[in-house]
Design a protein around this motif. Structure first.
Motif, PDB file in Angstrom:
ATOM      1  N   ALA A   1      -6.977  14.582  -4.091  1.00  0.00           N
ATOM      2  CA  ALA A   1      -8.330  14.946  -3.654  1.00  0.00           C
ATOM      3  C   ALA A   1      -8.810  14.039  -2.523  1.00  0.00           C
ATOM      4  O   ALA A   1      -9.524  14.481  -1.629  1.00  0.00           O
ATOM      5  CB  ALA A   1      -9.293  14.877  -4.832  1.00  0.00           C
ATOM      6  N   LEU A   2      -8.424  12.763  -2.577  1.00  0.00           N
ATOM      7  CA  LEU A   2      -8.934  11.789  -1.604  1.00  0.00           C
ATOM      8  C   LEU A   2      -7.938  11.485  -0.496  1.00  0.00           C
ATOM      9  O   LEU A   2      -8.214  10.670   0.395  1.00  0.00           O
ATOM     10  CB  LEU A   2      -9.312  10.488  -2.329  1.00  0.00           C
ATOM     11  CG  LEU A   2     -10.399  10.601  -3.396  1.00  0.00           C
ATOM     12  CD1 LEU A   2     -10.540   9.313  -4.177  1.00  0.00           C
ATOM     13  CD2 LEU A   2     -11.736  10.985  -2.761  1.00  0.00           C
ATOM     14  N   GLY A   3      -6.754  12.113  -0.548  1.00  0.00           N
ATOM     15  CA  GLY A   3      -5.733  11.846   0.464  1.00  0.00           C
ATOM     16  C   GLY A   3      -5.274  10.403   0.472  1.00  0.00           C
ATOM     17  O   GLY A   3      -5.123   9.772   1.516  1.00  0.00           O
ATOM     18  N   LEU A   4      -5.058   9.867  -0.715  1.00  0.00           N
ATOM     19  CA  LEU A   4      -4.758   8.443  -0.861  1.00  0.00           C
ATOM     20  C   LEU A   4      -3.249   8.216  -0.993  1.00  0.00           C
ATOM     21  O   LEU A   4      -2.626   8.761  -1.894  1.00  0.00           O
ATOM     22  CB  LEU A   4      -5.482   7.945  -2.118  1.00  0.00           C
ATOM     23  CG  LEU A   4      -5.484   6.467  -2.426  1.00  0.00           C
ATOM     24  CD1 LEU A   4      -6.241   5.713  -1.358  1.00  0.00           C
ATOM     25  CD2 LEU A   4      -6.152   6.237  -3.777  1.00  0.00           C
ATOM     26  N   PRO A   5      -2.634   7.417  -0.101  1.00  0.00           N
ATOM     27  CA  PRO A   5      -1.212   7.115  -0.279  1.00  0.00           C
ATOM     28  C   PRO A   5      -1.037   6.037  -1.347  1.00  0.00           C
ATOM     29  O   PRO A   5      -1.913   5.193  -1.536  1.00  0.00           O
ATOM     30  CB  PRO A   5      -0.800   6.585   1.094  1.00  0.00           C
ATOM     31  CG  PRO A   5      -2.034   5.980   1.645  1.00  0.00           C
ATOM     32  CD  PRO A   5      -3.211   6.721   1.061  1.00  0.00           C
ATOM     33  N   VAL A   6       0.096   6.066  -2.072  1.00  0.00           N
ATOM     34  CA  VAL A   6       0.326   5.091  -3.133  1.00  0.00           C
ATOM     35  C   VAL A   6       1.499   4.193  -2.725  1.00  0.00           C
ATOM     36  O   VAL A   6       2.524   4.685  -2.257  1.00  0.00           O
ATOM     37  CB  VAL A   6       0.642   5.805  -4.468  1.00  0.00           C
ATOM     38  CG1 VAL A   6       0.834   4.809  -5.578  1.00  0.00           C
ATOM     39  CG2 VAL A   6      -0.477   6.758  -4.814  1.00  0.00           C
ATOM     40  N   PRO A   7       1.362   2.872  -2.883  1.00  0.00           N
ATOM     41  CA  PRO A   7       2.459   1.975  -2.512  1.00  0.00           C
ATOM     42  C   PRO A   7       3.733   2.285  -3.299  1.00  0.00           C
ATOM     43  O   PRO A   7       3.674   2.662  -4.475  1.00  0.00           O
ATOM     44  CB  PRO A   7       1.927   0.586  -2.873  1.00  0.00           C
ATOM     45  CG  PRO A   7       0.459   0.731  -3.015  1.00  0.00           C
ATOM     46  CD  PRO A   7       0.191   2.146  -3.404  1.00  0.00           C
ATOM     47  N   ALA A   8       4.889   2.086  -2.650  1.00  0.00           N
ATOM     48  CA  ALA A   8       6.173   2.474  -3.253  1.00  0.00           C
ATOM     49  C   ALA A   8       6.441   1.751  -4.575  1.00  0.00           C
ATOM     50  O   ALA A   8       6.989   2.334  -5.513  1.00  0.00           O
ATOM     51  CB  ALA A   8       7.296   2.192  -2.265  1.00  0.00           C
ATOM     52  N   ARG A   9       6.055   0.491  -4.664  1.00  0.00           N
ATOM     53  CA  ARG A   9       6.316  -0.261  -5.891  1.00  0.00           C
ATOM     54  C   ARG A   9       5.543   0.351  -7.074  1.00  0.00           C
ATOM     55  O   ARG A   9       6.062   0.445  -8.188  1.00  0.00           O
ATOM     56  CB  ARG A   9       5.926  -1.729  -5.704  1.00  0.00           C
ATOM     57  CG  ARG A   9       6.328  -2.632  -6.863  1.00  0.00           C
ATOM     58  CD  ARG A   9       6.015  -4.096  -6.570  1.00  0.00           C
ATOM     59  NE  ARG A   9       6.346  -4.952  -7.695  1.00  0.00           N
ATOM     60  CZ  ARG A   9       7.546  -5.453  -7.932  1.00  0.00           C
ATOM     61  NH1 ARG A   9       8.543  -5.169  -7.138  1.00  0.00           N
ATOM     62  NH2 ARG A   9       7.775  -6.221  -8.985  1.00  0.00           N
ATOM     63  N   ALA A  10       4.303   0.776  -6.793  1.00  0.00           N
ATOM     64  CA  ALA A  10       3.506   1.404  -7.852  1.00  0.00           C
ATOM     65  C   ALA A  10       4.151   2.711  -8.297  1.00  0.00           C
ATOM     66  O   ALA A  10       4.201   3.020  -9.495  1.00  0.00           O
ATOM     67  CB  ALA A  10       2.086   1.646  -7.363  1.00  0.00           C
ATOM     68  N   VAL A  11       4.669   3.492  -7.335  1.00  0.00           N
ATOM     69  CA  VAL A  11       5.308   4.765  -7.664  1.00  0.00           C
ATOM     70  C   VAL A  11       6.496   4.513  -8.594  1.00  0.00           C
ATOM     71  O   VAL A  11       6.678   5.201  -9.613  1.00  0.00           O
ATOM     72  CB  VAL A  11       5.760   5.477  -6.366  1.00  0.00           C
ATOM     73  CG1 VAL A  11       6.653   6.663  -6.688  1.00  0.00           C
ATOM     74  CG2 VAL A  11       4.552   5.924  -5.559  1.00  0.00           C
TER      75      VAL A  11
END
Lengths: 163, 450
Positions: free
Chosen positions: B179-189
């Motif tokens: 909804a917010l177009g937020l990228p997630v850091p690879a480590r978190a993924v």
């Protein structure tokens, strides 16, 4: 409130083998036999049920303390409530308590049963076990660990005068 | 989102997953993430022909008063209380016919389990019909999420169903991030996937232990219960919580892998990996006890059953692959499939999923990227869908965010589509088989009651 405070403090203690002997003395004196727990899930997220199951595995082994779960309220000494005690479950909890012979100890386990937990502002929630029945012990935590559950139950039996 | 006319909405083709309403529109979700909407006309909309839609339509009626025109199932979904004068929101049950009798079970059950009411119609020991009445775990969670920021509301998403807390938190985070177009850091993924697979392993181990207990197979019961305990302890060592609650948040994760966590996870996984072939063999020995609770593939397809319940009945969908999300797109998932649809098939699928989860975990732990673990969500406006594969199947979250606060939300747990299948599966066995059948599907009451 005194017993709530006491029980909270008990939870912070490390596991102690002497608890077992203390429980054996207390439960024999007060009940004359092993204690049976009747669990009622009154609208939990099922996290508390997972940890209740874990108290019965080989590592925690609740049975070694003379505590075991029973399906029948007629055989039960402890009524253990988990969950928010929502409107839909109020009557079921009351009827379970009514089916149990006195004396009965009531335990509210998990933050939801203590005061509604994260759900406390919901209109569907009556605000924990205390809103239905007088509670003898609260075991806070979301969910409490199996060790905390066992310590809470053992602590209750050692300290609480039977009504 | 695609806006349709009410007529198009009703005849939209596809495999139905979920339906919900807000104040102006009714929304439906089809496999694999096809989201369509139609305007409400005087708070009504045409009922969908998909059999799985019935429960969602009942919930929309109970929570918002939106009526599905033409539906045959008008029972309440969550209103279970009985007033002081004895009046209840529920209609009476159908009277048993000649030669049948009725049996009531719940909402307080004999075992440590969630509250739900089961009404059996029996002919001798044979189950003729099962009707489930749910809503005893209703907490109005959707209402509590509205008006809060995504970070604040994540605490409620984590408590939709405690055994799938990681998957629900993940689907919620995916929806907020979309909804917010937020990228997630690879480590978190990566760490999110590690937690999700740990959760899958722990729940499969716990449920298989319960199945072994029900059929009286003491050794696999105690070994699998122990495996679950070790997995919970490893999760605590690695992430600080035995069920990994409140760690997946919109924008990333709330805490990094703790020191010593990697070693604890490796030790637990290696021990379980060694034991799994033996445990699988033990279940193969008792297959005869597990040939009950059949869900035919056609029925599973009609309800678009996900997870091991669907895969044991020939439905190969896995939301980690379709629609798919990182990091699974690169991990070459092995999706086990069976067609007999009985307890034995579900047991085999779960055991196969356990060994694949162990493989995935080794690979994820070996390739952990070294980046940040979270980004603060911006105060934006938008709507988004999020999905995550829980151990039961796909969990879908839908969010509409306005100026940083959640204006509307809907959550679909796979159990919603599993309960009607449980009602069918129960009729393929005796009453004494029911605990086994229930445990083999293990639908979440809390996830359905919301």
């Amino acid at each position: 409130m005194l017993w709530k405070t006491l029980a909270r403090n008990l939870l912070t203690r490390p596991a102690n083998p002497a608890l077992r002997a203390k429980l054996a003395r207390a439960s024999t004196k007060k009940f004359g036999r092993a204690l049976r727990i009747r669990h009622v899930a009154a609208g939990s997220c099922n996290g508390c049920e997972l940890e209740l199951h874990a108290t019965q595995n080989l590592i925690h082994d609740l049975t070694q303390y003379g505590l075991r779960f029973t399906p029948s309220p007629r055989h039960a000494d402890i009524l253990l409530i988990t969950g928010v005690a929502g409107r839909n479950m109020l009557e079921a909890v009351r009827q379970t308590r009514a089916a149990m012979p006195d004396p009965v100890l009531v335990v509210a386990m998990g933050d939801c049963a203590v005061d509604g937990g994260v759900f406390k502002t919901s209109p569907m929630v009556s605000g924990g076990g205390d809103a239905i029945l007088p509670v003898d012990l609260v075991i806070p935590g979301c969910p409490p660990t199996p060790a905390q559950i066992i310590e809470g139950l053992v602590g209750l039996l050692g300290q609480h005068p039977i009504r | 989102m695609r806006l349709l006319s009410p007529k198009q909405f009703q005849t939209h083709p596809g495999k139905f997953i979920a339906l919900w309403a807000d104040l102006t529109h009714v929304h439906a979700l089809y496999q694999p993430g096809d989201w369509v909407s139609a305007p409400l006309a005087g708070n009504t909309y045409p009922a969908l022909p998909a059999p799985g839609a019935a429960w969602f339509q009942r919930l929309a009626q109970d929570t918002l008063g939106c009526t599905a025109l033409g539906t045959t199932d008008t029972r309440p979904a969550i209103e279970q209380w009985r007033a002081q004068d004895g009046t209840a929101a529920w209609p009476e049950f159908a009277k048993p016919e000649e030669g049948q009798h009725a049996l009531a079970l719940g909402p307080v059950h004999g075992a440590i389990t969630e509250p739900g009411y089961f009404r059996f119609t029996l002919r001798g020991e044979r189950v003729h019909r099962l009707e489930t009445r749910l809503g005893y775990a209703h907490k109005s969670t959707l209402g509590l999420i509205r008006g809060k920021s995504p970070r604040l509301a994540a605490r409620f998403a984590a408590r939709i169903s405690g055994d799938a807390t990681v998957a629900h938190s993940l689907a919620f985070a995916h929806a907020a991030e979309s909804a917010l177009g937020l990228p997630v850091p690879a480590r978190a993924v990566h760490l999110r996937a590690i937690m999700a697979e740990l959760e899958r392993l722990a729940n499969h181990a716990g449920d298989l232990a319960a199945i072994a207990r029900i059929i009286g197979s003491a050794l696999p019961e105690s070994r699998l219960a122990l495996a679950r305990e070790h997995l919970c302890k490893a999760a605590h060592a690695a992430f600080g919580h035995r069920l990994m609650m409140d760690i997946v948040i919109p924008g990333g994760i709330a805490g990094d892998l703790r020191s010593g966590g990697m070693a604890a996870l490796h030790a637990t996984l290696i021990a379980l990996e060694h034991e799994l072939p033996g445990l699988t063999h033990m279940f193969e020995d008792v297959q005869d006890h597990l040939a009950t609770g059949t869900i035919p593939p056609a029925l599973a397809a009609a309800f678009c059953a996900g997870g091991f319940t669907g895969r044991a009945s020939g439905q190969p969908e896995d939301s980690r692959v379709t629609p798919g999300y990182a990091p699974y797109t690169d991990l070459n998932l092995h999706i086990p499939l069976a067609h007999t649809g009985d307890v034995a098939a579900r047991t085999r699928i779960r055991l196969a999923e356990m060994s694949d989860s162990i493989r995935l975990l080794h690979s994820l732990l070996a390739g952990l990227p070294d980046t940040a673990i979270a980004i603060a969500p911006p105060s934006g406006t938008g709507a988004g869908l999020g999905v995550a594969e829980s151990f039961r199947g796909p969990v879908w979250h839908w969010l509409r965010i306005e100026s940083g606060a959640i204006a509307d939300v809907f959550i679909a747990d796979p159990s919603t589509l599993h309960f009607p299948l449980l009602e069918h599966a129960a009729t393929t066995g005796n009453l004494a088989d029911f605990p086994l059948i229930l445990q083999s599907i293990n639908p979440s009451h809390s996830g359905v009651d919301l």
